[in-house]
Design a protein around this motif. Structure first.
Motif, PDB file in Angstrom:
ATOM      1  N   ALA A  25       0.861  -1.508   0.249  1.00 18.56           N
ATOM      2  CA  ALA A  25       0.074   0.278   0.260  1.00 18.56           C
ATOM      3  C   ALA A  25       0.554   1.189   0.001  1.00 18.56           C
ATOM      4  CB  ALA A  25      -0.925  -0.017   1.241  1.00 18.56           C
ATOM      5  N   PHE A  26       0.770   2.359  -0.569  1.00 26.30           N
ATOM      6  CA  PHE A  26       1.254   3.397  -0.360  1.00 26.30           C
ATOM      7  C   PHE A  26       0.408   4.747  -0.973  1.00 26.30           C
ATOM      8  CE2 PHE A  26       2.252   4.968  -4.916  1.00 26.30           C
ATOM      9  CZ  PHE A  26       1.233   3.150  -5.803  1.00 26.30           C
ATOM     10  N   ALA A  27       0.913   5.610  -1.183  1.00 28.53           N
ATOM     11  CA  ALA A  27      -0.210   7.334  -1.030  1.00 28.53           C
ATOM     12  C   ALA A  27       1.247   8.369  -2.280  1.00 28.53           C
ATOM     13  CB  ALA A  27      -0.244   8.288   0.341  1.00 28.53           C
ATOM     14  N   HIS A  28       0.601   7.982  -3.124  1.00 27.27           N
ATOM     15  CA  HIS A  28       1.072   8.888  -4.428  1.00 27.27           C
ATOM     16  C   HIS A  28       0.837  10.638  -4.969  1.00 27.27           C
ATOM     17  CE1 HIS A  28       1.685   8.629  -9.078  1.00 27.27           C
ATOM     18  NE2 HIS A  28       2.571   8.909  -8.561  1.00 27.27           N
ATOM     19  N   VAL A  29       1.979  10.818  -4.322  1.00 30.75           N
ATOM     20  CA  VAL A  29       2.086  12.581  -4.919  1.00 30.75           C
ATOM     21  C   VAL A  29       2.407  12.960  -6.148  1.00 30.75           C
ATOM     22  CG1 VAL A  29       2.501  14.777  -3.429  1.00 30.75           C
ATOM     23  CG2 VAL A  29       1.946  12.795  -2.729  1.00 30.75           C
ATOM     24  N   PRO A  30       1.715  13.352  -7.889  1.00 32.50           N
ATOM     25  CA  PRO A  30       2.930  12.490  -8.904  1.00 32.50           C
ATOM     26  C   PRO A  30       3.176  14.343  -8.675  1.00 32.50           C
ATOM     27  CG  PRO A  30       0.256  13.220  -8.924  1.00 32.50           C
ATOM     28  CD  PRO A  30       0.062  13.398  -7.283  1.00 32.50           C
ATOM     29  N   ILE A  31       3.938  14.847  -8.051  1.00 32.67           N
ATOM     30  CA  ILE A  31       4.989  16.293  -8.288  1.00 32.67           C
ATOM     31  C   ILE A  31       5.616  15.623  -9.916  1.00 32.67           C
ATOM     32  CG2 ILE A  31       7.138  17.108  -8.018  1.00 32.67           C
ATOM     33  CD1 ILE A  31       5.432  17.316  -5.368  1.00 32.67           C
ATOM     34  N   ILE A  32       5.909  16.524 -10.087  1.00 30.64           N
ATOM     35  CA  ILE A  32       6.498  16.835 -11.918  1.00 30.64           C
ATOM     36  C   ILE A  32       7.654  17.618 -11.969  1.00 30.64           C
ATOM     37  CG2 ILE A  32       4.642  18.868 -12.831  1.00 30.64           C
ATOM     38  CD1 ILE A  32       4.443  18.207 -15.499  1.00 30.64           C
TER      39      ILE A  32
END
Ligand SMILES: N[C@@H](CCC(=O)N[C@@H](CS)C(=O)NCC(=O)O)C(=O)O
Length: 219
Positions: A25-32
């Motif tokens: 399980a993980f949280a994803h922060v889609p930093i560009i």
């Protein structure tokens, strides 16, 4: 809970693929990447590598980065290796010798293959406006890749996967480096065992899931 920072169109593909393989399980922060903001369809991305909130995570301002409790990691190789060690299972090393071999192939790929392979991808996908200059860059990078690809080809001529006869984190990292050379029209065909291994890697459901996420992102 582990938090992974980094959009799919980046080296975050390595930990993302590993996370999908393991089911962790993980949280994803889609930093560009901040440099992509000017000409990307994602120009309105709320958070990027120059955002103060992200620089607090990685002062280098690069993705991927990972936070898990007090542990902060800011190199894709370290993050991916950490993820598989945390998750265990067949893609992780089972003993010290396997750890050493997986690290060897991962480091081989990032030191001998990643740079020139990336050069090929950038020249062929972003350099069309300067065709002659681009062709010279591609030829030089392809030449630099022939020796490590020959080494990889010889290894894979007698086995399906890099380490221990099974798909592991070493395959994830190495394939993700070789993949950058795939836009070259003929290079990988010179190395049939490498081409067949790339196809095996990319047929995996976890790769396909990662790739679908990548395609869904603005270019
Ligand atoms: N060695 C690092 C390289 C990280 C890196 O160069 N990331 C790129 C995206 S793939 C980035 O964040 N570029 C933005 C910048 O350098 O400003 C790793 O493998 O994690």
């Amino acid at each position: 809970m582990l938090t992974l920072y980094g959009c799919y169109r980046s080296r975050a593909t390595r930990p993302l693929w590993a996370l999908f393989e393991t089911g962790l399980a993980f949280a994803h922060v889609p930093i560009i990447q901040a440099y992509r903001l000017a000409d990307s369809a994602a120009a309105d991305a709320p958070e990027n590598t120059a955002s103060p909130s992200f620089l607090a995570v990685n002062p280098m301002g690069q993705i991927p980065a990972m936070v898990e409790g007090d542990l902060v990691l800011t190199e894709s190789l370290a993050i991916t290796l950490h993820i598989v060690r945390r998750a265990g299972g067949p893609i992780a090393p089972a003993n010290d010798a396997e750890t050493a071999l997986m690290e060897q192939w991962a480091l081989f790929a990032t030191s001998a293959i990643e740079g020139p392979a990336l050069e090929i991808m950038l020249a062929l996908t972003q350099g069309q406006d300067k065709a002659a200059e681009g062709a010279a860059r591609v030829a030089k990078a392809a030449e630099a890749l022939r020796r490590p690809l020959a080494r990889l080809n010889a290894h894979l001529a007698t086995q399906d996967w890099l380490v221990a006869g099974r798909f592991t984190v070493a395959d994830i990292i190495a394939e993700e480096c070789v993949r950058y050379a795939q836009p070259h029209p003929t290079l990988l065909a010179e190395f049939p065992a490498v081409s067949a291994w790339v196809a095996r890697c990319q047929a995996r459901p976890a790769f396909q899931k990662m790739w679908a996420g990548r395609l869904a992102e603005p270019a």
